[in-house]
Motif scaffolding. Sequence first.
Motif, short mmCIF file in Angstrom:
data_model
loop_
_atom_site.label_atom_id
_atom_site.label_comp_id
_atom_site.label_asym_id
_atom_site.label_seq_id
_atom_site.Cartn_x
_atom_site.Cartn_y
_atom_site.Cartn_z
N ARG A 1 0.83 -1.21 0.00
CA ARG A 1 0.00 0.00 0.00
C ARG A 1 0.86 1.26 0.00
O ARG A 1 0.57 2.23 -0.71
CB ARG A 1 -0.93 0.00 1.22
CG ARG A 1 -2.03 -1.05 1.14
CD ARG A 1 -3.07 -0.87 2.23
NE ARG A 1 -4.07 -1.91 2.16
CZ ARG A 1 -5.08 -1.94 1.31
NH1 ARG A 1 -5.21 -0.95 0.44
NH2 ARG A 1 -5.94 -2.93 1.31
N THR A 2 1.92 1.25 0.81
CA THR A 2 2.81 2.41 0.85
C THR A 2 3.40 2.68 -0.53
O THR A 2 3.45 3.83 -0.99
CB THR A 2 3.95 2.17 1.86
OG1 THR A 2 3.40 2.04 3.17
CG2 THR A 2 4.95 3.33 1.85
N ALA A 3 3.85 1.60 -1.20
CA ALA A 3 4.47 1.75 -2.51
C ALA A 3 3.48 2.27 -3.55
O ALA A 3 3.80 3.19 -4.32
CB ALA A 3 5.04 0.41 -2.96
N LEU A 4 2.28 1.73 -3.56
CA LEU A 4 1.29 2.16 -4.55
C LEU A 4 0.79 3.58 -4.27
O LEU A 4 0.57 4.36 -5.19
CB LEU A 4 0.12 1.18 -4.58
CG LEU A 4 0.45 -0.26 -5.03
CD1 LEU A 4 -0.80 -1.13 -5.00
CD2 LEU A 4 1.08 -0.27 -6.43
N ASN A 5 0.62 3.90 -2.99
CA ASN A 5 0.19 5.26 -2.65
C ASN A 5 1.26 6.29 -3.00
O ASN A 5 0.96 7.37 -3.52
CB ASN A 5 -0.13 5.35 -1.15
CG ASN A 5 -1.43 4.66 -0.79
OD1 ASN A 5 -2.32 4.51 -1.62
ND2 ASN A 5 -1.55 4.22 0.46
N ALA A 6 2.52 5.95 -2.72
CA ALA A 6 3.61 6.89 -2.96
C ALA A 6 3.79 7.20 -4.44
O ALA A 6 4.23 8.30 -4.81
CB ALA A 6 4.91 6.34 -2.39
N THR A 7 3.45 6.25 -5.30
CA THR A 7 3.64 6.42 -6.74
C THR A 7 2.35 6.76 -7.48
O THR A 7 2.35 6.88 -8.71
CB THR A 7 4.25 5.15 -7.35
OG1 THR A 7 3.46 4.01 -6.97
CG2 THR A 7 5.68 4.95 -6.87
N GLY A 8 1.25 6.87 -6.76
CA GLY A 8 -0.01 7.21 -7.39
C GLY A 8 -0.63 6.09 -8.20
O GLY A 8 -1.42 6.33 -9.12
N LEU A 9 -0.30 4.85 -7.85
CA LEU A 9 -0.84 3.71 -8.59
C LEU A 9 -1.98 3.00 -7.85
O LEU A 9 -2.57 2.07 -8.39
CB LEU A 9 0.27 2.68 -8.86
CG LEU A 9 1.47 3.13 -9.70
CD1 LEU A 9 2.43 1.97 -9.91
CD2 LEU A 9 1.03 3.71 -11.04
N SER A 10 -2.28 3.42 -6.64
CA SER A 10 -3.23 2.67 -5.82
C SER A 10 -4.62 2.60 -6.43
O SER A 10 -5.33 1.59 -6.27
CB SER A 10 -3.30 3.26 -4.41
OG SER A 10 -3.67 4.63 -4.46
N HIS A 11 -5.02 3.64 -7.17
CA HIS A 11 -6.38 3.64 -7.72
C HIS A 11 -6.58 2.59 -8.81
O HIS A 11 -7.71 2.23 -9.12
CB HIS A 11 -6.74 5.02 -8.26
CG HIS A 11 -5.98 5.42 -9.48
ND1 HIS A 11 -4.67 5.87 -9.43
CD2 HIS A 11 -6.33 5.42 -10.79
CE1 HIS A 11 -4.26 6.14 -10.66
NE2 HIS A 11 -5.24 5.88 -11.51
N TYR A 12 -5.50 2.08 -9.37
CA TYR A 12 -5.65 1.04 -10.39
C TYR A 12 -6.11 -0.29 -9.77
O TYR A 12 -6.67 -1.13 -10.47
CB TYR A 12 -4.32 0.81 -11.10
CG TYR A 12 -3.88 1.94 -12.00
CD1 TYR A 12 -4.46 2.14 -13.25
CD2 TYR A 12 -2.88 2.82 -11.60
CE1 TYR A 12 -4.06 3.18 -14.08
CE2 TYR A 12 -2.47 3.87 -12.42
CZ TYR A 12 -3.06 4.04 -13.65
OH TYR A 12 -2.66 5.07 -14.46
N PHE A 13 -5.84 -0.49 -8.48
CA PHE A 13 -6.09 -1.79 -7.86
C PHE A 13 -7.04 -1.76 -6.67
O PHE A 13 -7.56 -2.81 -6.28
CB PHE A 13 -4.75 -2.41 -7.39
CG PHE A 13 -3.77 -2.58 -8.50
CD1 PHE A 13 -3.90 -3.62 -9.41
CD2 PHE A 13 -2.72 -1.69 -8.67
CE1 PHE A 13 -2.99 -3.79 -10.44
CE2 PHE A 13 -1.80 -1.84 -9.70
CZ PHE A 13 -1.94 -2.89 -10.59
N ALA A 14 -7.28 -0.59 -6.09
CA ALA A 14 -8.15 -0.46 -4.91
C ALA A 14 -7.69 -1.45 -3.83
O ALA A 14 -6.55 -1.40 -3.40
CB ALA A 14 -9.60 -0.67 -5.31
#
Length: 232
Positions: free
Chosen positions: A118-131
């Motif tokens: 979660r930290t990695a996806l949030n930091a790079t702005g990718l979290s919305h692709y996977f929820a």
Amino acid sequence: MPLPLLLFDCDGTLVDSEPLLAEEMARGLNTVGLPFASSDYLGEFRGARFRRIVAELQTRYGEVDADQLNRMEQTMRANLADRLANELTTIPGARESLDALSRYPSAVVSNGPETKIRTALNATGLSHYFAHRLFSGYTANCWKPEPCLHLHAASIMGFAAKDCIAIDDALVGVQAALQAGMTVIHLNRFPDAEATPEGAIMISNMYQLPAVVEKLTHERWQAAMLHHSTEK
């Protein structure tokens, strides 16, 4: 027309976290007397579970007190989380691939803890692709190179293994997905140093991914469905 489930590895496939991870591992392991360099992770141990790395190092260099190891791991993960939040970047082409493949069902399958994913996806702005479609070895209690983590993710997502495409840069992940019976794309960014296992499809950068996925979808899923419908 049916679409396969895309199962993405995280570290080294979506985000360029492995250099940071390797540095923090080396720093932590050296403090407890286990010789380890960043290059050891990027070479021999890339993608492996941290505790498996520790176990292997202890067989080579001697046992370390369990409490000392636990304290070291907590400090290492806290330092890594801070660096991921502030220094992390995406793998070139990852965001473009996710945009191009947005119509496909997808999830992340990683050996790392869910908080790290979660930290990695949030930091790079990718979290919305996977929820919330994140599958961690620590949550499932099984890790690559065993196939159970990929199979767990596919089952929760409602897909058979044969209807999944796994995308991974590390050999442990490629081997796990192959054993699971999935179609596997190996992001091999170092083809001069690393061979793609038999049965996997090699790409050298993430910009190539959408075309390969679309081609596989047409050949293995859409063509099969069309053939099945004409037989009825």
